[in-house]
Structures are given as C-alpha cells and as structure tokens.
Scaffold this motif. Structure first.
Motif, PDB file in Angstrom:
ATOM      1  N   GLU A  10      69.158  46.563 -11.621  1.00 17.47           N
ATOM      2  CA  GLU A  10      68.918  47.985 -11.846  1.00 17.47           C
ATOM      3  C   GLU A  10      68.788  48.196 -13.349  1.00 17.47           C
ATOM      4  O   GLU A  10      69.477  47.511 -14.133  1.00 17.47           O
ATOM      5  CB  GLU A  10      70.084  48.821 -11.309  1.00 17.47           C
ATOM      6  CG  GLU A  10      70.162  48.849  -9.787  1.00 17.47           C
ATOM      7  CD  GLU A  10      71.322  49.692  -9.267  1.00 17.47           C
ATOM      8  OE1 GLU A  10      71.396  49.899  -8.047  1.00 17.47           O
ATOM      9  OE2 GLU A  10      72.167  50.120 -10.074  1.00 17.47           O
ATOM     10  N   CYS A 122      73.971  45.492 -10.560  1.00 20.15           N
ATOM     11  CA  CYS A 122      73.930  46.951 -10.458  1.00 20.15           C
ATOM     12  C   CYS A 122      75.089  47.557 -11.245  1.00 20.15           C
ATOM     13  O   CYS A 122      75.968  46.839 -11.732  1.00 20.15           O
ATOM     14  CB  CYS A 122      73.991  47.386  -8.984  1.00 20.15           C
ATOM     15  SG  CYS A 122      75.492  46.857  -8.136  1.00 20.15           S
ATOM     16  N   ALA A 123      75.073  48.855 -11.392  1.00 21.75           N
ATOM     17  CA  ALA A 123      76.151  49.555 -12.117  1.00 21.75           C
ATOM     18  C   ALA A 123      76.133  51.021 -11.735  1.00 21.75           C
ATOM     19  O   ALA A 123      75.117  51.524 -11.222  1.00 21.75           O
ATOM     20  CB  ALA A 123      75.969  49.395 -13.617  1.00 21.75           C
ATOM     21  N   ASN A 124      77.239  51.701 -11.995  1.00 22.84           N
ATOM     22  CA  ASN A 124      77.259  53.141 -11.719  1.00 22.84           C
ATOM     23  C   ASN A 124      76.580  53.916 -12.867  1.00 22.84           C
ATOM     24  O   ASN A 124      76.261  53.341 -13.914  1.00 22.84           O
ATOM     25  CB  ASN A 124      78.689  53.628 -11.447  1.00 22.84           C
ATOM     26  CG  ASN A 124      79.617  53.468 -12.645  1.00 22.84           C
ATOM     27  OD1 ASN A 124      79.166  53.348 -13.784  1.00 22.84           O
ATOM     28  ND2 ASN A 124      80.909  53.452 -12.391  1.00 22.84           N
ATOM     29  N   ILE A 180      76.413  41.751  -8.243  1.00 31.97           N
ATOM     30  CA  ILE A 180      77.449  41.938  -9.264  1.00 31.97           C
ATOM     31  C   ILE A 180      77.392  43.354  -9.804  1.00 31.97           C
ATOM     32  O   ILE A 180      76.354  43.790 -10.299  1.00 31.97           O
ATOM     33  CB  ILE A 180      77.235  40.926 -10.411  1.00 31.97           C
ATOM     34  CG1 ILE A 180      77.373  39.500  -9.871  1.00 31.97           C
ATOM     35  CG2 ILE A 180      78.210  41.176 -11.555  1.00 31.97           C
ATOM     36  CD1 ILE A 180      77.045  38.429 -10.891  1.00 31.97           C
ATOM     37  N   ASN A 181      78.502  44.042  -9.701  1.00 34.77           N
ATOM     38  CA  ASN A 181      78.600  45.400 -10.236  1.00 34.77           C
ATOM     39  C   ASN A 181      79.236  45.303 -11.625  1.00 34.77           C
ATOM     40  O   ASN A 181      80.377  44.860 -11.757  1.00 34.77           O
ATOM     41  CB  ASN A 181      79.469  46.236  -9.281  1.00 34.77           C
ATOM     42  CG  ASN A 181      79.462  47.700  -9.633  1.00 34.77           C
ATOM     43  OD1 ASN A 181      79.274  48.063 -10.786  1.00 34.77           O
ATOM     44  ND2 ASN A 181      79.669  48.537  -8.645  1.00 34.77           N
TER      45      ASN A 181
END
Lengths: 204, 204
Positions: A10, A122-124, A180-181
């Motif tokens: 992302e 990904c990440a918030n 992986i976050n």
C-alpha cells in the motif's frame, strides 16, 4: 534454492524501505524504481511518463476517451499495456539472472514459476500520514485528509493494475505468504526475524 | 510488557495448531475450545449447543424467523448474543489474569485495550483439504468439493460473528499485525521465527 522475493505494498506503508532493508540483509538486489528507468531507457519514453503509465488503471484512460471512439482505446492505453509488458519481461530477465527482490508491478504473478516468497505490506492511515510526511517535505504541507486521499488514489490504481494481470485480488491475504502491518513500527526492527521467517518457509 | 496474542483463522488453515505451538514456545496458555467449555459450565447449556451458538451468524437465525415475528428476533438469537457476551467477559478475565493466546471469538477487538499482537491465519483450498483430511477421518470420506463448501460456510459464520462485534472487516490484512499463509507448510517450522518477530514487534 532460488531466493526470489516479491513485495506488494500500500502507498505509505514502507514497502519500498522494507525491500531495501531486506536486500541489504540478504545481499541480493532489490528492484523498484530501476525497473521504470530501464524500461524508459529501452524506449523513447521519459522515466516520468513511464512512471505515469506504470501501475496505472488503464480502464480510467479508456473511460475518459470512450466518448471519442467506440472502437478502440486510445494511444495512452496501448502505451500503458506496452509498458507493463516491457516491465514484466524485464522482471523475468532479472529473476532469471540472479536472486532478487522485486517491488510492485504484479511481480508475484509474473514470477509465479519461481514460487517466490510473496509479501504484502500495509499500514493504518495514521502511520501512512506519518511516513508520507517524513519522506517528503511536500506532504508535510498537506492536510491529513489530502494525504490519505492521495494514498487511496494510488492504491486504487495499483489494485486495478494488479487485477488486470492476475486472477487474484490485490491485498487479499491468501495471495501472499505473509502480510506485514507496519503501523507504528520501525521497519528496521522487523527485518531480522523476517529474514529468519523466510529461511524457515523455504527450508521445507 | 504484557504478552497477549490473538489468532483469527480461516477454517482448515491450522490456526488452532499455530496457537498451541506458540503457547508451548512462549510458555503461556492458549485458550480455544476451553472458552466454550467454561461458558457452558457457567450456564445451563451444553458445550455442543454453546459451540453451535458461538461464532455463528445470528443474522441467519433472524432472517429464518422474521416470518414469524416482525418485532423481536427469536430465542436462539438472544442466546447467541448472550453466549458471545459471556465469551467476551471470560476472554477479558483470562487476559487480566495472565499473558495468553486467544483463538477466535473476535478477541483482537475484545482485548484492544491490551494492544495485543493480532495474527490472521489463512491457507489455499488445497492445503485446507489436506489439513481437514489429516485432522478428521470423517473429512477423509468427503469429496474435496464438500470439504471446501464446509470451510466456506464456517468462515462465512466467523466473518459475520466478527463483523457483529467490530467495525473492521474479518481477514482484512490491515486489521492484523501479521497474516500468515500456511499453504503447503508445516506450522511447526514457522514458530521459532514467528516468536522472534513478535518479540521484535514488541521491543519498540
């Protein structure tokens, strides 16, 4: 056993950094922007234009021009596909020459024959804003809302590009070996156990 | 720092095994079926009935009975919510008492205040069929198609249960710290680097 790793990511999740750090840890090259530069060099197109065409949602070109022609998509669409084909050929060539890490460009699908280790990063939103601001002084001047809108637009294009060349759904956990976050995390702290995980995964 | 780990899992992905093995590696308890047994013990319901009500899609009860009553859902729906509430209270109690691993039951949402390490475990269909057949002699007699249908039905219920108690989407990578694809892998091989990954993740 060959060490081919692909990284889908992302925008703002730190996927590029993760690729570079894995590359250092494993002593194998990581190809990201170099793919665009090489494809541009082998064509008459500028790197900026190749980048614009890369990982783009060609259906958006198509719908923008369908009013002018009901028969064929416009030249930008053709160029977009040509760039993708050139990128995929280059990715195959790079993987055939040596172990490597490829960031983006549906490399997990393009290199399926190598059974690569496929990562999705990904990440918030909070974390994406922080990463975008830390990476670019331009982003630091933008509101959080504008940064997130930009992230979503880029991810929408990445998803559309991926799903043009794959039967799989971009970002769907079952299509990757590990998702992986990176929210709130320093990527450098995660590299050592990640290398161990990849080794264990390959050891069977 | 507290060590709370939650595991969400697709049916047949080996999430339960992963929980048990992590429990052994970290020397902390793993609660899975014990939650059902304890909730049953504290109520007048049988473990089998509690299991049936657990992680069920209560909207299916509701739509099945809406023809009989336009005002209130039927008793099974009420019981289903009561069981979920009892499970969530028990999960909170267990986490308050000691470090632990909780499998299923939207524990990542229930225990959010502990900032647990949240894992989602998934696998491809081939791998799920193999795991189901290895685990149960009943499954070995079923066709692949029937096994996959069963897996999908259970996952549909898990998803509905999760999304009753959470704003998040079940299985969406950004809601977990790590999504692990166990397709074609021996879970025991992945535990050591996974433990290291969790330690690195917590060290910040």
């Amino acid at each position: 056993m060959r060490k081919i790793i692909t990284i889908s990511r992302e925008f703002g999740s730190g996927g590029r950094e993760l690729g570079k750090r894995l590359s250092d840890a494993l002593s194998i090259p990581c190809y990201d922007h170099q793919i665009i530069e090489t494809v541009a060099k082998n064509s008459s197109l500028s790197p900026e234009y190749v980048e614009k065409l890369s990982e783009n949602d060609i259906t958006s070109f198509y719908s923008a021009t369908i009013g002018h022609s009901f028969i064929s998509p416009n030249y930008a669409v053709v160029q977009s596909v040509q760039v993708a084909v050139a990128e995929h050929e280059l990715i195959k060539k790079l993987a055939s020459e040596s172990d490597c890490i490829i960031v983006g460009r549906a490399a997990d699908v393009v290199l399926a024959e190598y059974a690569p280790f496929n990562i999705f990063v990904c990440a918030n939103e909070k974390s994406k804003i922080e990463r975008c601001c830390a990476r670019s002084t331009n982003s630091a001047d933008l509101s959080d809302k504008v940064i997130i809108k930009k992230c979503k637009e880029i991810d929408k294009r990445r998803k559309a590009y991926y799903e043009m060349y794959s039967q799989n759904k971009w970002g769907d956990a079952v299509n990757y070996d590990l998702c992986i976050n990176t929210s709130g995390k320093q990527i450098k702290m995660l590299i050592k156990p990640l290398v161990e995980y990849i080794k264990a995964w390959r050891s069977e």
